[in-house]
Design an enzyme around this catalytic site. Structure first.
Site, PDB file in Angstrom:
ATOM      1  N   HIS A  90      72.275  31.704  50.047  1.00 20.41           N
ATOM      2  CA  HIS A  90      72.100  30.956  51.245  1.00 20.41           C
ATOM      3  C   HIS A  90      71.967  31.737  52.499  1.00 20.41           C
ATOM      4  O   HIS A  90      70.743  31.518  53.081  1.00 20.41           O
ATOM      5  CB  HIS A  90      73.417  30.171  51.464  1.00 20.41           C
ATOM      6  CG  HIS A  90      73.701  29.435  52.621  1.00 20.41           C
ATOM      7  ND1 HIS A  90      72.818  28.183  52.704  1.00 20.41           N
ATOM      8  CD2 HIS A  90      74.055  29.585  53.713  1.00 20.41           C
ATOM      9  CE1 HIS A  90      72.973  27.609  53.918  1.00 20.41           C
ATOM     10  NE2 HIS A  90      73.687  28.243  54.752  1.00 20.41           N
ATOM     11  N   ASP A 149      71.228  29.082  46.086  1.00 20.04           N
ATOM     12  CA  ASP A 149      71.948  28.744  47.268  1.00 20.04           C
ATOM     13  C   ASP A 149      73.315  27.749  46.924  1.00 20.04           C
ATOM     14  O   ASP A 149      73.032  26.741  46.251  1.00 20.04           O
ATOM     15  CB  ASP A 149      71.213  27.853  48.414  1.00 20.04           C
ATOM     16  CG  ASP A 149      71.892  27.915  49.522  1.00 20.04           C
ATOM     17  OD1 ASP A 149      72.998  27.778  49.844  1.00 20.04           O
ATOM     18  OD2 ASP A 149      70.897  27.492  50.619  1.00 20.04           O
ATOM     19  N   SER A 174      70.327  28.065  58.258  1.00 18.83           N
ATOM     20  CA  SER A 174      71.649  26.911  57.788  1.00 18.83           C
ATOM     21  C   SER A 174      71.902  25.731  59.043  1.00 18.83           C
ATOM     22  O   SER A 174      70.679  25.024  58.823  1.00 18.83           O
ATOM     23  CB  SER A 174      72.938  27.803  57.921  1.00 18.83           C
ATOM     24  OG  SER A 174      74.007  27.106  57.324  1.00 18.83           O
TER      25      SER A 174
END
Length: 444
Positions: free
Chosen positions: A393, A359, A269
């Site tokens: 994600h 995602d 991330s």
């Protein structure tokens, strides 16, 4: 029931649900010779286990269930419905689940789909904090019939407890306060030297250690590196200075048990765009794994030796509140501009992009493709892309159960992460091995 249920009622519910409590418990193997075998009974958390039941009646309907009571006294569970074969056996590596938390042949499905039990607050993540001193204990049970656990769980025919460890004998954990660097260094057993890796997570902040510990189990000297909300580090993300990360690289490169000269980075991330910036600007970084990242600098401006990358802006007006009350933030990140794009063509090291095609935090596949396009335009071929359909994600090691949404630290509301449980967890298993292979190739 939700998180406000009084503790006495929550414990009563757990007593009724957990093996060893309530009126439905039978000792393992005591019900007409039914036997549950889970092997290995003790394993590293990223390893697969084999789950088999025997001694059932031919074609008998049963439900397999997994339960975990966490260090915070929270209960996670999963279940799947099976039908025994003609010899009274269920082998989850061959037998399909007919219902429950997943369907089909999914050998690790019971562990992959562990989620907060009905009396718990939803959207919590199963997290292990004591990585070195104790394992995660998982109780696996065989229940009679295709049980509905919201009504009655069915009689327990057999059970077994297994241990899932985030460390192994000989792994060392060293807490660091070296110069400006904070964090934990995990060292594999033996004298080394070992390939060195820095491990970065996202905007949750603090010190996250489980991936670094697992990397040490697999032969890497891994530094879990926090960069805000930890000890004397800044409490918020603003004006990042890449010199802090360079200092961590230099420390690891010079550490006696680290092989060097090149260092690797794994980032998820926000940690992924930091990992991309590190391989771009810091020549000692020769291998960078960017998981669910962006090709631009996000959240706060990044400074390094007179160079500045502006922060990519978010458009909060694009947040969507779904009918479930979950936030969809997938359209909030604006297209990167020139001032924020990481000049990845300057990187001499190798880059592995790992992305999920579902995602819902941001379009990490598009961002990876834009970075690769830029590399190609500059004649570079120092990249690989792992792109997984049905994957969200939060791509982590395969010990991590699927989370469709998580409570956001800032909003206090669940935010959609994306993905389908089995596809997502299959991607975690596949990518974890390929990440290790990539790091060994370029660091050893």
């Amino acid at each position: 029931m939700s998180g406000w249920v009084p503790l006495c009622l929550r414990r009563a519910a757990r007593c009724w649900s957990l093996p060893g409590g309530g009126f439905s418990v039978q000792p393992a193997g005591s019900c007409r010779g039914v036997h549950l075998d889970v092997s290995p009974a003790k394993s590293i958390a990223d390893e697969s286990v084999c789950i088999r039941a025997a001694g059932l009646s031919p074609h008998q309907d049963v439900t397999l269930r997994a339960l975990v009571l966490t260090e915070q006294d929270r209960l996670f569970d999963s279940s799947a419905q099976y039908r025994a074969d003609s010899q009274g056996r269920v082998d989850v590596s061959r037998s399909p689940s007919l219902g429950g938390h997943y369907r089909g042949v999914v050998p690790m499905g019971l562990l992959w789909t562990l989620s907060p039990a009905s009396m718990e607050e939803p959207y919590q993540k199963l997290t292990k904090f004591d990585l070195m001193g104790s394992p995660t204990l998982i109780d696996l049970c065989v229940h009679s019939g295709h049980a509905d656990f919201s009504i009655f769980p069915g009689r327990i025919l057999a059970k077994q407890r297994i241990e899932r460890w985030y460390s192994k004998p000989g792994v060392r954990r060293i807490r660091l306060r070296e110069g400006n660097v904070r964090g934990s260094l995990f060292l594999p057993p033996g004298d080394g030297p070992f390939p060195g890796v820095i491990d970065l997570f996202g905007d949750e902040g603090g010190l996250t250690e489980f991936r670094a510990s697992l990397l040490a189990c697999r032969g890497f000297a891994a530094l879990a590196l926090p960069y805000f909300r930890f000890e004397d580090l800044p409490m918020t993300m603003k004006d990042f200075r890449l010199e802090y990360f360079e200092e961590a690289v230099n420390f690891l490169q010079k550490y006696p048990k680290v092989k060097g000269p090149g260092i690797g980075v794994v980032g998820s991330s926000k940690g992924a765009d930091l990992a991309l910036s590190m391989v771009t600007f810091i020549p000692q970084v020769v291998a960078s794994v960017c998981i669910s990242g962006c090709n631009a600098n996000t959240i706060a401006d990044l400074h390094y030796k007179g160079t500045k990358l502006s922060s990519l802006c978010y458009d909060v007006d694009q947040i969507i509140v779904l009918e479930s009350g979950i936030l969809d933030v997938s359209e909030t990140l604006k297209n990167p501009n020139t001032d924020s794009i990481i000049p990845v063509e300057k990187a001499e090291g190798h880059i592995l992009f790992v992305v999920g095609e579902d995602d819902k935090i941001w379009n990490s596949k598009h961002f990876a493709e834009e970075a690769i396009k830029r590399l190609k335009e500059h004649g570079k071929d120092n990249y690989e892309l792992l792109s997984y359909p049905g994957t969200g994600h939060r791509i982590e090691p395969p010990c991590s159960p699927f989370c469709s949404a998580m409570i956001d630290r800032l909003f206090g509301i669940p935010v959609q992460l994306g993905g389908e449980a089995i596809k997502h967890c299959s991607a975690q298993q596949d990518s974890w091995q390929k990440i290790q292979d990539f790091l060994r190739l370029h660091l050893c």
